[in-house]
Design an enzyme around this catalytic site. Structure first.
Site, short mmCIF file in Angstrom:
data_model
loop_
_atom_site.label_atom_id
_atom_site.label_comp_id
_atom_site.label_asym_id
_atom_site.label_seq_id
_atom_site.Cartn_x
_atom_site.Cartn_y
_atom_site.Cartn_z
N LYS A 114 0.82 -1.22 0.00
CA LYS A 114 0.00 0.00 0.00
C LYS A 114 0.85 1.26 0.00
O LYS A 114 0.46 2.28 -0.56
CB LYS A 114 -0.96 0.02 1.20
CG LYS A 114 -2.12 -0.93 1.05
CD LYS A 114 -3.28 -0.52 1.96
CE LYS A 114 -4.46 -1.44 1.75
NZ LYS A 114 -5.52 -1.21 2.73
N LYS A 198 -5.55 -9.79 -7.17
CA LYS A 198 -6.79 -10.03 -6.43
C LYS A 198 -7.86 -8.98 -6.76
O LYS A 198 -7.53 -7.85 -7.11
CB LYS A 198 -6.52 -10.15 -4.92
CG LYS A 198 -6.35 -8.88 -4.19
CD LYS A 198 -6.34 -9.10 -2.68
CE LYS A 198 -6.33 -7.70 -2.08
NZ LYS A 198 -6.40 -7.57 -0.68
N LYS A 201 -11.08 -3.27 -4.14
CA LYS A 201 -11.90 -2.06 -4.15
C LYS A 201 -11.23 -0.93 -4.92
O LYS A 201 -11.89 -0.06 -5.45
CB LYS A 201 -12.07 -1.56 -2.71
CG LYS A 201 -12.94 -2.42 -1.84
CD LYS A 201 -12.79 -1.94 -0.39
CE LYS A 201 -13.76 -2.62 0.53
NZ LYS A 201 -13.52 -2.26 1.94
P1 AMP Z 1 -11.21 -4.85 3.16
O1 AMP Z 1 -12.01 -4.47 2.00
O2 AMP Z 1 -9.74 -4.74 2.89
O3 AMP Z 1 -11.61 -4.20 4.44
O4 AMP Z 1 -11.47 -6.40 3.35
C1 AMP Z 1 -12.61 -6.92 4.01
C2 AMP Z 1 -12.54 -8.42 4.05
O5 AMP Z 1 -12.65 -8.95 2.71
C3 AMP Z 1 -11.20 -8.97 4.59
O6 AMP Z 1 -11.46 -10.10 5.40
C4 AMP Z 1 -10.44 -9.36 3.36
O7 AMP Z 1 -9.52 -10.38 3.62
C5 AMP Z 1 -11.56 -9.83 2.43
N1 AMP Z 1 -11.19 -9.66 1.01
C6 AMP Z 1 -10.87 -8.51 0.37
N2 AMP Z 1 -10.59 -8.73 -0.93
C7 AMP Z 1 -10.75 -10.07 -1.15
C8 AMP Z 1 -10.61 -10.93 -2.29
N3 AMP Z 1 -10.28 -10.46 -3.49
N4 AMP Z 1 -10.85 -12.25 -2.12
C9 AMP Z 1 -11.21 -12.74 -0.91
N5 AMP Z 1 -11.34 -12.00 0.20
C10 AMP Z 1 -11.13 -10.67 0.10
#
Ligand code: AMP
Ligand code: TRP
Length: 333
Positions: A114, A198, A201
């Site tokens: 990041k 991956k 967002k």
């Molecule tokens: P975040 O959007 O970073 O707050 O992530 C929220 C949750 O979604 C966390 O548990 C991440 O590990 C999971 N997550 C985010 N992106 C992915 C992805 N591409 N595949 C699987 N899990 C994800």
């Protein structure tokens, strides 16, 4: 044994199918199992480790809460709350920051990703982000933490912090050492445009992800345009593993149908992508459109959403402020 579950999602917009399959779907299943005590947090203090527009942030906090509820979380069964409404998280983060070692944080790969090339310009908050995450988890005596694969390293840090605290102050078992709950299969949903990246967002291309607020037409279009190769679908996992885009799409299909990858392979082997994509689109539409409709409905009910968060935050405050008090006593304050 009662399982104490804790997890969080950042209100940074564009919640997508990866968030749903990697995390939120699991939150709902855990909530619906008997005896589990679940706490789910909209981690807005984590979100500000990178620059946020105040108006958009407010909107995203509500939208993330709406996505929790629309996916099946129930604020009468689980504690659903907003991190910044509960001061114990910031305070606990400072206290635990004095336990965590720089060497441990220096190993965190998410910070490196990041912060990018110019890490001198990254916020200090981004660097100590995993310590705040440890506070989130440890203040609730959490035993299990459902997250996607990308959070595994942060969870290991939470475990290290808990163990060092207990050891330094000779308080065995005072901070509970949490266990990660990471789905082994389909733990990482990949971009629709590049099967080696991956789903994220922050990907500038909206075509790379299925958002939980997408319309039926958007889903149809995104799957139609999803990257594939020219061969028909294989009949075994080894051949599939050499084709990242095909593997990702079949993984999404398997995860949404709760069936093994091999079952999905059996269903589609020898078929071409256009047949498979039609089935996949119908499935995603059937699973995501009800969630999308509900999010859009709830987003208009601002007072309701704000009440869910403030009531949840009162419950969370009771638990976590008490733990901070105990930590301070042990430290000698
Ligand atoms: P975040 O959007 O970073 O707050 O992530 C929220 C949750 O979604 C966390 O548990 C991440 O590990 C999971 N997550 C985010 N992106 C992915 C992805 N591409 N595949 C699987 N899990 C994800
Ligand atoms: N860091 C997590 C993410 O980006 C979100 C998070 C914050 C979290 N605090 C947490 C997840 C505590 C689990 C437990 O996805």
């Amino acid at each position: 044994m009662v399982k104490k579950i804790f997890s969080g999602v950042q209100p940074t917009g564009n919640l997508h199918l990866g968030n749903y399959l990697g995390a939120i779907k699991n939150f709902v299943e855990l909530q619906n199992q008997d005896k589990n005590e679940c706490v789910y947090c909209v981690v807005d203090l984590h979100a500000i480790t990178t620059k946020q527009d105040p108006k958009i942030l407010k909107n995203n906090i509500r939208e993330t809460t709406a996505a929790f509820l629309a996916s099946g979380l129930n604020h009468n069964k689980s504690i659903i709350f907003q991190q910044s409404l509960v001061p114990a998280h910031s305070e606990g983060s400072w206290l635990l920051g004095c336990i965590a070692r720089m060497g441990w944080l220096n190993r965190m790969t998410q910070f490196k990703e990041k912060a990018g090339k110019d890490k001198e310009k990254a916020s200090i908050g981004l660097y100590i982000y995993p310590v705040l995450m440890a506070a989130d988890i440890l203040l609730y005596d959490s035993t299990h933490v459902p997250v996607g694969e990308d959070q595994k390293q942060h969870l290991e840090l939470s475990r290290d912090i808990a163990q060092k605290f207990n050891l330094d102050f000779n308080k065995p078992n005072f901070l509970k050492v949490p266990n990660p709950l990471i789905q082994k299969k389909f733990a990482r949903i990949m971009s629709l445009k590049d099967g080696t990246k991956k789903m994220s967002k922050s990907d500038p291309s909206d075509l790379s992800r299925i958002n939980l607020t997408d319309s039926e037409d958007e889903i149809i279009n995104k799957i139609r345009k999803a990257k594939t190769d020219t061969e028909s679908l294989p009949d075994n996992e080894i051949d599939l593993s050499k084709r990242p885009e095909a593997e990702n799409l079949l993984g999404i299909y398997s995860s949404l149908t709760n069936q093994s990858l091999q079952n999905s392979i059996n269903e589609f082997s020898g078929k071409n992508f256009s047949d498979f994509k039609k089935n996949l689109t119908d499935l995603i539409v059937a699973k995501i459109i009800p969630i999308s409709n509900e999010i859009n409905k709830l987003k208009k009910e601002k007072n309701f959403i704000d009440n869910v968060l403030s009531e949840g935050s009162v419950k969370a405050d009771k638990i976590s402020s008490n733990k901070v008090k105990e930590i301070k006593k042990i430290i000698g304050f």
